[in-house]
Design a protein around this motif. Structure first.
Motif, PDB file in Angstrom:
ATOM      1  N   VAL A 199       0.854  -1.180   0.000  1.00 61.08           N
ATOM      2  CA  VAL A 199       0.000   0.000   0.000  1.00 61.08           C
ATOM      3  C   VAL A 199       0.893   1.234   0.000  1.00 61.08           C
ATOM      4  N   SER A 200       0.514   2.238  -0.791  1.00 56.55           N
ATOM      5  CA  SER A 200       1.287   3.470  -0.837  1.00 56.55           C
ATOM      6  C   SER A 200       0.338   4.638  -1.068  1.00 56.55           C
ATOM      7  N   ASN A 201       0.908   5.802  -1.319  1.00 61.00           N
ATOM      8  CA  ASN A 201       0.118   7.017  -1.511  1.00 61.00           C
ATOM      9  C   ASN A 201      -0.607   7.004  -2.843  1.00 61.00           C
ATOM     10  N   GLY A 202      -1.702   7.745  -2.895  1.00 59.06           N
ATOM     11  CA  GLY A 202      -2.415   7.928  -4.154  1.00 59.06           C
ATOM     12  C   GLY A 202      -3.283   6.758  -4.538  1.00 59.06           C
ATOM     13  N   GLU A 203      -3.326   6.477  -5.845  1.00 59.56           N
ATOM     14  CA  GLU A 203      -4.225   5.455  -6.359  1.00 59.56           C
ATOM     15  C   GLU A 203      -3.431   4.288  -6.956  1.00 59.56           C
ATOM     16  N   LEU A 204      -3.998   3.095  -6.804  1.00 54.40           N
ATOM     17  CA  LEU A 204      -3.393   1.888  -7.347  1.00 54.40           C
ATOM     18  C   LEU A 204      -3.652   1.843  -8.855  1.00 54.40           C
ATOM     19  N   LYS A 205      -2.574   1.888  -9.642  1.00 54.03           N
ATOM     20  CA  LYS A 205      -2.689   1.944 -11.097  1.00 54.03           C
ATOM     21  C   LYS A 205      -2.366   0.615 -11.766  1.00 54.03           C
ATOM     22  N   LYS A 206      -1.602  -0.227 -11.085  1.00 51.40           N
ATOM     23  CA  LYS A 206      -1.215  -1.495 -11.693  1.00 51.40           C
ATOM     24  C   LYS A 206      -1.052  -2.534 -10.602  1.00 51.40           C
ATOM     25  N   GLU A 207      -1.530  -3.724 -10.876  1.00 47.70           N
ATOM     26  CA  GLU A 207      -1.395  -4.840  -9.936  1.00 47.70           C
ATOM     27  C   GLU A 207      -1.075  -6.090 -10.747  1.00 47.70           C
ATOM     28  N   GLU A 208       0.059  -6.711 -10.447  1.00 45.59           N
ATOM     29  CA  GLU A 208       0.525  -7.844 -11.244  1.00 45.59           C
ATOM     30  C   GLU A 208       0.963  -8.981 -10.324  1.00 45.59           C
ATOM     31  N   ASP A 209       0.542 -10.182 -10.663  1.00 48.14           N
ATOM     32  CA  ASP A 209       0.937 -11.382  -9.927  1.00 48.14           C
ATOM     33  C   ASP A 209       1.546 -12.343 -10.932  1.00 48.14           C
ATOM     34  N   THR A 210       2.865 -12.566 -10.823  1.00 46.83           N
ATOM     35  CA  THR A 210       3.556 -13.416 -11.784  1.00 46.83           C
ATOM     36  C   THR A 210       3.608 -14.875 -11.341  1.00 46.83           C
ATOM     37  N   GLY A 211       3.020 -15.169 -10.189  1.00 49.14           N
ATOM     38  CA  GLY A 211       3.089 -16.516  -9.644  1.00 49.14           C
ATOM     39  C   GLY A 211       4.057 -16.612  -8.486  1.00 49.14           C
ATOM     40  N   ARG A 212       5.182 -15.932  -8.608  1.00 42.35           N
ATOM     41  CA  ARG A 212       6.175 -15.915  -7.531  1.00 42.35           C
ATOM     42  C   ARG A 212       6.299 -14.549  -6.858  1.00 42.35           C
ATOM     43  N   ARG A 213       5.841 -13.513  -7.565  1.00 41.64           N
ATOM     44  CA  ARG A 213       5.991 -12.161  -7.054  1.00 41.64           C
ATOM     45  C   ARG A 213       4.713 -11.381  -7.292  1.00 41.64           C
ATOM     46  N   VAL A 214       4.533 -10.354  -6.488  1.00 42.37           N
ATOM     47  CA  VAL A 214       3.444  -9.406  -6.724  1.00 42.37           C
ATOM     48  C   VAL A 214       4.066  -8.018  -6.883  1.00 42.37           C
ATOM     49  N   THR A 215       3.493  -7.247  -7.803  1.00 44.32           N
ATOM     50  CA  THR A 215       3.974  -5.890  -8.063  1.00 44.32           C
ATOM     51  C   THR A 215       2.777  -4.951  -8.068  1.00 44.32           C
ATOM     52  N   ARG A 216       2.933  -3.832  -7.380  1.00 44.08           N
ATOM     53  CA  ARG A 216       1.872  -2.829  -7.369  1.00 44.08           C
ATOM     54  C   ARG A 216       2.475  -1.454  -7.640  1.00 44.08           C
ATOM     55  N   ARG A 217       1.800  -0.699  -8.516  1.00 40.30           N
ATOM     56  CA  ARG A 217       2.244   0.667  -8.811  1.00 40.30           C
ATOM     57  C   ARG A 217       1.197   1.651  -8.324  1.00 40.30           C
ATOM     58  N   TRP A 218       1.627   2.557  -7.475  1.00 43.44           N
ATOM     59  CA  TRP A 218       0.775   3.600  -6.915  1.00 43.44           C
ATOM     60  C   TRP A 218       1.171   4.950  -7.508  1.00 43.44           C
ATOM     61  N   HIS A 219       0.170   5.749  -7.838  1.00 46.29           N
ATOM     62  CA  HIS A 219       0.419   7.042  -8.482  1.00 46.29           C
ATOM     63  C   HIS A 219      -0.208   8.170  -7.672  1.00 46.29           C
ATOM     64  N   SER A 220       0.595   9.214  -7.407  1.00 39.48           N
ATOM     65  CA  SER A 220       0.112  10.422  -6.734  1.00 39.48           C
ATOM     66  C   SER A 220       0.224  11.581  -7.705  1.00 39.48           C
ATOM     67  N   ASP A 221      -0.923  12.076  -8.131  1.00 37.13           N
ATOM     68  CA  ASP A 221      -0.949  13.105  -9.166  1.00 37.13           C
ATOM     69  C   ASP A 221      -0.832  14.506  -8.595  1.00 37.13           C
ATOM     70  N   GLU A 222      -1.060  14.650  -7.272  1.00 36.98           N
ATOM     71  CA  GLU A 222      -0.932  15.950  -6.633  1.00 36.98           C
ATOM     72  C   GLU A 222       0.416  16.033  -5.918  1.00 36.98           C
ATOM     73  N   PRO A 223       1.007  17.218  -5.863  1.00 31.92           N
ATOM     74  CA  PRO A 223       2.338  17.355  -5.253  1.00 31.92           C
ATOM     75  C   PRO A 223       2.360  16.869  -3.804  1.00 31.92           C
ATOM     76  N   MET A 224       3.500  16.313  -3.405  1.00 29.62           N
ATOM     77  CA  MET A 224       3.661  15.750  -2.070  1.00 29.62           C
ATOM     78  C   MET A 224       5.064  16.051  -1.562  1.00 29.62           C
ATOM     79  N   ALA A 225       5.152  16.480  -0.305  1.00 31.12           N
ATOM     80  CA  ALA A 225       6.454  16.596   0.344  1.00 31.12           C
ATOM     81  C   ALA A 225       6.980  15.198   0.628  1.00 31.12           C
ATOM     82  N   SER A 226       8.280  15.012   0.520  1.00 31.54           N
ATOM     83  CA  SER A 226       8.829  13.654   0.603  1.00 31.54           C
ATOM     84  C   SER A 226       8.600  13.010   1.966  1.00 31.54           C
ATOM     85  N   TYR A 227       8.488  13.793   3.040  1.00 29.54           N
ATOM     86  CA  TYR A 227       8.285  13.182   4.348  1.00 29.54           C
ATOM     87  C   TYR A 227       6.915  12.529   4.483  1.00 29.54           C
TER      88      TYR A 227
END
Length: 469
Positions: A199-227
């Motif tokens: 789980v991360s900031n913003g919206e979940l844009k991609k979710e992939e399960d290769t059988g051995r690994r899972v990958t998720r891409r989260w996108h934040s379209d509004e500016p964010m301070a790194s902290y």
């Protein structure tokens, strides 16, 4: 944030093996500053450029706490740059490129210095890519608090206030430089073949399960301070819903907290709707929460769009961290000494919530702080909210309680209609930007049509407890 987080000293050193060039072919190019000169955190952030976007691709193995990362930063030079710095604590830098060409890099403590083969022109947009790996740091403080990359009982979480984000990705780690983010995390399945949640900031844009690994891409379209950037890896129960304005809600709850956090999935949209009326339109494209099982952490953090909780929160704590989405996340302090613009406002949001939900009035809570009978009132007169005496006190009680008391006195001085107009104007005028105390005072006086010097001098800048209210 709901508890103090202290500064830690961290050291690393290495030198990159890219071909050496001066990078100073332009007579107007010069090195970027190794810090923005913040009074409390002078080495945080860097000068000479503004980052507009971070693309972080992470590979994490929970069993070994091993992290591999690629960080691509898109930035614009604010001066001619012969070299420039990024903040990074720990981790081994493997390669560095600027605009696709190898760059020389060196390390000294938390400063990663890059020298491109060709100087960067003032106003030029450029891309920097860093590959790195290692065991990310968990920063431990003298009071027992922690930040940075923190292992949990079933994974890890990354918490960055005020310095912890530099433990898991290189960047311009000062709140004055906000950017959009893509955070992609790949995690192998556990020994039973079960997938971890990411789980991360913003919206979940991609979710992939290769059988051995899972990958998720989260996108934040509004500016964010790194902290405010967060990654939480573990096992979560996911609850999805909507606010009354059709804003998507994403709540992740550790199964160990499921029973105690039963109401969170309903409270998040309820509180967001309430705050929308009080403070103006919600500033992001989604809202939610992460309720982890990390009870020894001792604090919650207003990570953008999904505040992080170490255990099931009470409603007032949820109000506090969600209020930060307006105060701190969208409208972000230009400097760390103005943290009261985050914490004083979020604390006052708690008072307003109680006042609007058949609890004590804000006036009654104010009086309990003044009298010292409120459990959170200890130490509120130690220093003015705008003047923390050291980095390790940036989140002490005056910033929270006395900051909220200042807002209540402003409300008393201008009346409810003007006061709530001030709050809504503040979040509108500085939406997704940086602001400071002077900006807030100027807005208050403009909206009130009168001089409020006495109010602010007494409650915000005064060195000691006022003799009367």
């Amino acid at each position: 944030m709901a508890a103090s987080v202290l500064l830690a000293a961290m050291t690393t050193a290495c030198t990159g093996s890219a071909p050496h060039t001066t990078g100073s072919s332009s007579p107007t190019a010069r090195p970027g500053a190794a810090g923005v000169g913040d009074a409390l955190f002078p080495t945080l952030g860097n000068g000479g450029y503004d980052v507009s976007h971070y693309a972080l691709t992470l590979d994490y193995v929970p069993e070994t706490n091993r992290l591999q990362g690629t960080a691509t930063l898109t930035a614009r030079a604010t001066q001619g740059l012969s070299r420039f710095n990024l903040d990074l604590a720990g981790l081994k830098v493997r390669t560095a490129t600027v605009n696709g060409t190898d760059a020389r890099f060196t390390r000294e403590k938390n400063e990663l210095t890059l020298t491109p083969t060709k100087a960067i022109k003032n106003g030029e947009t450029f891309k920097t890519t860093i590959t790195y790996d290692g065991t990310p740091k968990m920063i431990e403080h003298s009071d027992g608090g922690t930040e940075g990359w923190i292992e949990t009982d079933d994974g890890a979480t990354a918490l960055g206030e005020p310095t912890g984000s530099m433990t898991w990705f290189p960047g311009n780690h000062h709140p004055s430089d906000k950017a959009t983010y893509d955070i992609t995390v790949s995690v192998p399945k556990d020994e039973d073949g079960d997938p971890y949640d990411v789980v991360s900031n913003g919206e979940l844009k991609k979710e992939e399960d290769t059988g051995r690994r899972v990958t998720r891409r989260w996108h934040s379209d509004e500016p964010m301070a790194s902290y405010l950037a967060n990654v939480a890896v573990g096992y979560f129960e996911i609850h999805k819903g909507w606010t009354s304005d059709d804003l998507p809600v994403y709540v992740a709850v550790d199964p160990d907290e499921s029973e105690d956090a039963e109401e969170v999935k309903d409270l998040v949209p309820e509180i967001t709707d309430w705050a929308d009326e009080r403070f103006g339109p919600y500033p992001f494209s989604s809202v939610g929460a992460v309720v982890d099982h990390l009870p020894d952490l001792g604090y919650a953090l207003e990570t953008q769009t999904k505040p992080y909780f170490d255990s099931a929160p009470e409603d007032t704590l949820l109000v506090h961290e969600l209020a930060h989405q307006w105060f701190g996340n969208s409208v972000t302090p230009r400097r760390w000494k103005d943290m009261w613009l985050n914490e004083g406002f979020a604390t006052y949001a708690e008072w307003l919530w109680q006042e609007d939900h058949e609890g004590e009035s804000a006036q009654e809570i104010f009086e309990s702080f003044y009298d010292g009978t409120h459990p959170e009132s200890e130490g509120i007169w130690d220093f003015p909210p705008t003047d923390p005496p050291s980095p390790d006190r940036v989140s002490d009680s005056p910033v929270y309680g006395r900051g909220a008391m200042t807002l209540h006195k402003v409300r008393e001085a201008v009346g409810d209609k003007t006061f709530f107009d001030i709050l809504r104007s503040w979040t509108k005028r500085h939406r997704h930007k940086n602001a400071d105390t002077e900006d807030f005072i100027a807005l208050c006086e403009a909206k009130a049509g009168k001089d409020l010097t006495k109010v602010f001098d007494t409650w915000l800048f005064g060195e000691s407890k006022p003799k009367d209210t």
